[in-house]
Motif scaffolding. Structure first.
Motif, mmCIF file in Angstrom:
data_model
loop_
_atom_site.group_PDB
_atom_site.id
_atom_site.type_symbol
_atom_site.label_atom_id
_atom_site.label_comp_id
_atom_site.label_asym_id
_atom_site.label_seq_id
_atom_site.Cartn_x
_atom_site.Cartn_y
_atom_site.Cartn_z
ATOM 1 N N ARG A 5 -0.218 -8.199 2.860
ATOM 2 C CA ARG A 5 -1.574 -7.623 2.903
ATOM 3 C C ARG A 5 -1.545 -6.238 3.544
ATOM 4 N N ALA A 6 -0.744 -6.097 4.593
ATOM 5 C CA ALA A 6 -0.632 -4.793 5.265
ATOM 6 C C ALA A 6 -0.114 -3.736 4.302
ATOM 7 N N ASN A 7 0.864 -4.097 3.479
ATOM 8 C CA ASN A 7 1.401 -3.166 2.477
ATOM 9 C C ASN A 7 0.340 -2.743 1.482
ATOM 10 N N ILE A 8 -0.448 -3.711 1.020
ATOM 11 C CA ILE A 8 -1.507 -3.411 0.056
ATOM 12 C C ILE A 8 -2.546 -2.469 0.664
ATOM 13 N N MET A 9 -2.972 -2.793 1.890
ATOM 14 C CA MET A 9 -3.974 -1.955 2.565
ATOM 15 C C MET A 9 -3.431 -0.550 2.829
ATOM 16 N N GLY A 13 -4.922 2.863 1.332
ATOM 17 C CA GLY A 13 -5.257 3.973 2.216
ATOM 18 C C GLY A 13 -4.644 5.271 1.735
ATOM 19 N N ASN A 14 -3.396 5.209 1.270
ATOM 20 C CA ASN A 14 -2.712 6.409 0.780
ATOM 21 C C ASN A 14 -3.389 6.968 -0.470
ATOM 22 N N VAL A 15 -3.859 6.066 -1.335
ATOM 23 C CA VAL A 15 -4.558 6.506 -2.551
ATOM 24 C C VAL A 15 -5.819 7.284 -2.178
ATOM 25 N N HIS A 16 -6.592 6.743 -1.252
ATOM 26 C CA HIS A 16 -7.832 7.422 -0.839
ATOM 27 C C HIS A 16 -7.533 8.716 -0.075
ATOM 28 N N PHE A 17 -6.438 8.725 0.662
ATOM 29 C CA PHE A 17 -6.050 9.952 1.370
ATOM 30 C C PHE A 17 -5.759 11.072 0.368
ATOM 31 N N LYS A 18 -5.056 10.736 -0.706
ATOM 32 C CA LYS A 18 -4.681 11.745 -1.701
ATOM 33 C C LYS A 18 -5.892 12.318 -2.424
ATOM 34 N N ILE A 19 -6.940 11.510 -2.581
ATOM 35 C CA ILE A 19 -8.150 12.022 -3.241
ATOM 36 C C ILE A 19 -9.177 12.521 -2.217
ATOM 37 N N ARG A 20 -8.724 12.653 -0.975
ATOM 38 C CA ARG A 20 -9.508 13.228 0.131
ATOM 39 C C ARG A 20 -10.731 12.393 0.512
ATOM 40 N N ASP A 21 -10.667 11.101 0.262
ATOM 41 C CA ASP A 21 -11.715 10.183 0.710
ATOM 42 C C ASP A 21 -11.263 9.604 2.051
ATOM 43 N N MET A 22 -11.448 10.388 3.107
ATOM 44 C CA MET A 22 -10.857 10.061 4.397
ATOM 45 C C MET A 22 -11.462 8.817 5.051
ATOM 46 N N HIS A 23 -12.728 8.594 4.850
ATOM 47 C CA HIS A 23 -13.366 7.438 5.485
ATOM 48 C C HIS A 23 -12.847 6.126 4.891
ATOM 49 N N HIS A 28 -8.942 1.348 5.209
ATOM 50 C CA HIS A 28 -7.784 0.577 4.755
ATOM 51 C C HIS A 28 -6.642 0.618 5.779
ATOM 52 N N TYR A 29 -6.445 1.774 6.416
ATOM 53 C CA TYR A 29 -5.396 1.846 7.443
ATOM 54 C C TYR A 29 -5.725 0.925 8.617
ATOM 55 N N ASN A 30 -6.995 0.853 8.965
ATOM 56 C CA ASN A 30 -7.408 -0.052 10.050
ATOM 57 C C ASN A 30 -7.143 -1.514 9.689
ATOM 58 N N ASP A 31 -7.433 -1.856 8.419
ATOM 59 C CA ASP A 31 -7.148 -3.217 7.952
ATOM 60 C C ASP A 31 -5.662 -3.531 8.063
ATOM 61 N N ALA A 32 -4.849 -2.572 7.656
ATOM 62 C CA ALA A 32 -3.400 -2.771 7.708
ATOM 63 C C ALA A 32 -2.917 -2.920 9.142
ATOM 64 N N LEU A 33 -3.459 -2.115 10.045
ATOM 65 C CA LEU A 33 -3.046 -2.183 11.450
ATOM 66 C C LEU A 33 -3.435 -3.518 12.092
#
Length: 291
Positions: A5-9, A13-23, A28-33
């Motif tokens: 699940r952490a890998n998926i999240m 998160g990386n996908v949204h980072f690349k499209i500049r959707d930071m929130h 997703h990074y919080n979910d993974a952590l």
């Protein structure tokens, strides 16, 4: 599993980072952590990546205290492999950017310098560019020039000669060279910059206009006022076809610069006709009123 699940999240998160959707990236990074918190952070490399990416998101959002906290957390992890260490070098570079934004230039320079042990060319060229920015703030233009040139070399090797990454450094190089009185070098950098931005002018992209203004400013410094005037007139016409508030504001700025350049071009022509020895308004006059 929680690790799966952490890998998926993390990937989401990386996908949204690349499209500049930071929130969404942060969500997703919080979910993974949270998954890693349950497993006591056994996978150090991914945990380091998550902390680093979270620090980057906070940096993009302007939340500098949080950015510093998570990048320091990344650096504080035990680096038992090359991959984790590579992430830590990225964290040093991010810390450099955060401290630069806060105006803590010595701290910024120190962290950028620490990141230069990285084998990642992207980390290296970003940090070298950042070090150039710091040197400008500290008034060391010669050192800034050295850092920018090294950054530009790596950017061209990695991204090519017409990349946006190269454009950013070329712009700064042009400004530094102009301030150092190295006008021909400044013009060379601007011409390379204009080659990248050629034909891109639009309401959403004013880079070509900004680069043209920089070229005109350098020509003014070289006392080539007529050439500067022609550039201002050309970019004014192009900006007049655009309608965005930023384009209109830039057009008004160019309009003001056109007036100054026109006046200087006129003065320059008068000087060339009458001779430079009469250009000074404080020339002495004889007692009988004749020169």
């Amino acid at each position: 599993s929680l690790t799966g699940r952490a890998n998926i999240m993390f990937n989401l998160g990386n996908v949204h980072f690349k499209i500049r959707d930071m929130h969404q990236a942060l969500h997703h990074y919080n979910d993974a952590l949270r998954c890693f918190g349950t497993e006591n952070s056994k996978q150090a490399q991914m945990y380091a990546c998550l902390c680093n990416m979270k620090g980057l998101v906070y940096l993009k959002l302007g939340m500098l205290d949080e950015a510093i906290e998570y990048n320091k957390r990344t650096i504080g992890l035990e680096a038992d492999n090359d991959e984790t260490q590579a992430v830590q070098f990225r964290a040093y570079s991010s810390l450099g950017s955060a401290y630069y934004t806060l105006g803590q230039y010595e701290q910024s320079y120190t962290n950028f310098t620490r990141s230069l042990k990285s084998k990642d060319e992207v980390v290296l060229y970003k940090s070298l560019h950042g070090m150039g920015n710091v040197c400008i703030k500290l008034g060391n233009l010669d050192k800034a020039l050295q850092h920018y040139l090294k950054s530009l070399y790596l950017k061209r090797q990695k991204r090519g000669y017409r990349s946006k990454a190269s454009a950013c450094t070329l712009f700064n190089l042009a400004q530094v060279c102009r301030k150092l009185g190295r006008f021909q070098e400044s013009l060379s950098h601007i011409d390379n910059l204009l080659h990248i931005h050629e034909g891109t002018l639009s309401d959403n992209n004013l880079d070509e206009a900004i680069a043209t203004i920089e070229k005109a400013k350098t020509l003014n410094k070289k006392h080539e006022y007529e050439k500067a005037q022609k550039l201002y007139e050309d970019i004014f016409r192009k900006l007049s076809k655009l309608s965005s508030p930023k384009a209109r504001k830039l057009r008004d700025d160019v309009d003001m610069r056109m007036e100054v350049a026109s006046h200087r071009a006129y003065e320059s022509n008068v000087e060339s006709l009458l001779g430079h020895d009469v250009a000074d308004e404080n020339l002495s006059w004889s007692d009988d009123g004749e020169r």
